[in-house]
Write an enzyme that holds these catalytic residues in place. Structure first.
Site, PDB file in Angstrom:
ATOM      1  N   GLY A   1       3.587  -1.584   4.237  1.00 18.37           N
ATOM      2  CA  GLY A   1       2.585  -2.449   4.863  1.00 18.37           C
ATOM      3  C   GLY A   1       2.719  -3.919   4.539  1.00 18.37           C
TER       4      GLY A   1
ATOM      5  N   SER B   1       1.736  -6.312   7.461  1.00 20.67           N
ATOM      6  CA  SER B   1       0.296  -6.225   7.731  1.00 20.67           C
ATOM      7  C   SER B   1      -0.511  -6.896   6.628  1.00 20.67           C
ATOM      8  CB  SER B   1      -0.128  -4.758   7.861  1.00 20.67           C
ATOM      9  OG  SER B   1       0.473  -4.159   8.988  1.00 20.67           O
TER      10      SER B   1
ATOM     11  N   ALA C   1       9.601  -0.876   5.275  1.00 14.85           N
ATOM     12  CA  ALA C   1       9.732   0.124   4.228  1.00 14.85           C
ATOM     13  C   ALA C   1       8.548   1.069   4.103  1.00 14.85           C
ATOM     14  CB  ALA C   1       9.954  -0.587   2.889  1.00 14.85           C
TER      15      ALA C   1
ATOM     16  N   ASP D   1      -2.575  -1.552  10.531  1.00 19.70           N
ATOM     17  CA  ASP D   1      -2.860  -1.527   9.094  1.00 19.70           C
ATOM     18  C   ASP D   1      -3.546  -2.791   8.592  1.00 19.70           C
ATOM     19  OD1 ASP D   1      -1.844   1.003   8.698  1.00 19.70           O
ATOM     20  OD2 ASP D   1       0.129   0.323   8.026  1.00 19.70           O
TER      21      ASP D   1
ATOM     22  N   LYS E   1       0.849  -1.201   0.000  1.00 15.60           N
ATOM     23  CA  LYS E   1       0.000   0.000   0.000  1.00 15.60           C
ATOM     24  C   LYS E   1       0.878   1.242   0.000  1.00 15.60           C
ATOM     25  CE  LYS E   1       0.900   1.241   4.457  1.00 15.60           C
ATOM     26  NZ  LYS E   1       1.645   2.476   4.815  1.00 15.60           N
TER      27      LYS E   1
ATOM     28  N   VAL F   1      11.098  -4.885   3.133  1.00 14.54           N
ATOM     29  CA  VAL F   1      10.769  -5.042   4.554  1.00 14.54           C
ATOM     30  C   VAL F   1      11.091  -3.752   5.315  1.00 14.54           C
ATOM     31  CG1 VAL F   1      11.289  -6.377   6.644  1.00 14.54           C
ATOM     32  CG2 VAL F   1      11.211  -7.517   4.410  1.00 14.54           C
TER      33      VAL F   1
END
Length: 280
Positions: free
Chosen positions: A101, A104, A98, A137, A11, A96
């Protein structure tokens, strides 16, 4: 052995406003979020061997209970009361730590997949209630629509309209701790709380929305993130912003050709992760 192969999308945050700190220690947020088609690939299989096993093979991503996907499977397995095993294999494509998301999204995808494999029949609303206990998230990825997210990110309202956009994601290889960013955030007072529209009909309208209260914190510690923004704008992005707590920065482009050209050039000249993706 029943199994599912699923995609867990990343996302971006077009907007991230930190409105204050709550009594429970979390921050009150207001975000505009949309998924993009850069996806982790997840295989979930039911086995006769009790227990949950998560394999990833990505440095810095735990395989056991430290993995949020493991905790997602554990929550539903306990709820089901069934004596089965769950094997989860994750092929990480999303960088990762980053701001995209990835963890999540993996957890949300596992919740939806295990719900299907075990035949639990839980609604998305119930899965979102379980998911928010794993991460703020997680509900957004179960919601599956571009959304205005409020509270800690768990109160979701679907956007009425949002254009399909070409986006270039650039990650310079820096791992940013979300907890560190929030701990070092200085909340300002007296800023007017602007009204956020629920409908966007053009790239220009989305670009006008771009704002992230966490960006100055991350850029203060990692000036390279500011440089990534400048590189994207120089490559033709109409707008650029750090996603989440970073370190990924995204640029919004006019079309597919412009996005793919920019991503290839940035990866070639700077050696950073760069991907041209589309919103979903």
């Amino acid at each position: 052995m029943k199994k599912l192969q699923l995609l867990a999308p990343a996302k971006v945050n077009y907007r991230l406003d930190v409105l204050g700190k709550r009594p429970d220690g979390y921050h009150e947020l207001r975000m505009i979020m949309q998924r993009v088609d850069l996806c982790d690939e997840i295989e979930i299989a039911l086995t006769d061997v009790p227990g949950i096993r998560v394999t990833c093979g990505r440095k810095g991503v735990p395989d056991g209970p430290g993995n949020i996907a493991w905790r997602a499977a554990d929550a539903l397995l306990k709820l089901s009361g069934k004596e089965v095993g769950i094997d989860i294999s994750i092929a990480k494509k999303i960088p990762v730590g980053a701001g995209l998301g990835g963890g999540s999204s993996d957890a949300a995808t596992v919740l939806m997949g295990v719900n299907e494999l075990l035949g639990l029949g839980l609604t998305d609303e119930r899965l979102m209630e379980i998911g928010v206990k794993l991460g703020a998230d997680v509900p957004f990825f179960i919601f599956k629509k571009p959304a205005l997210a409020e509270g800690i990110g768990d109160r979701l309202t679907a956007l009425e309209e949002v254009p399909s956009l070409w986006v270039v994601l650039v990650n310079p290889g820096i791992h940013v701790s979300t907890a560190w960013v929030y701990q070092n955030l200085r909340l300002t007072t007296g800023n007017p709380i602007t009204i956020i529209p629920r409908s966007y009909s053009s790239l220009d309208e989305v670009c006008a929305l771009l704002s992230n209260d966490l960006e100055p914190v991350t850029c203060g510690r990692f000036p390279l993130v500011s440089e990534v923004k400048e590189v994207l704008l120089a490559a033709g992005a109409r707008g650029s912003l750090m996603s989440g707590s970073g370190s990924t920065v995204f640029g919004l482009f006019d079309d597919e050709n412009a996005a793919r050209t920019a991503a290839a050039e940035i990866e070639k000249t700077r050696g950073w992760f760069a991907a041209a993706v589309r919103t979903i």
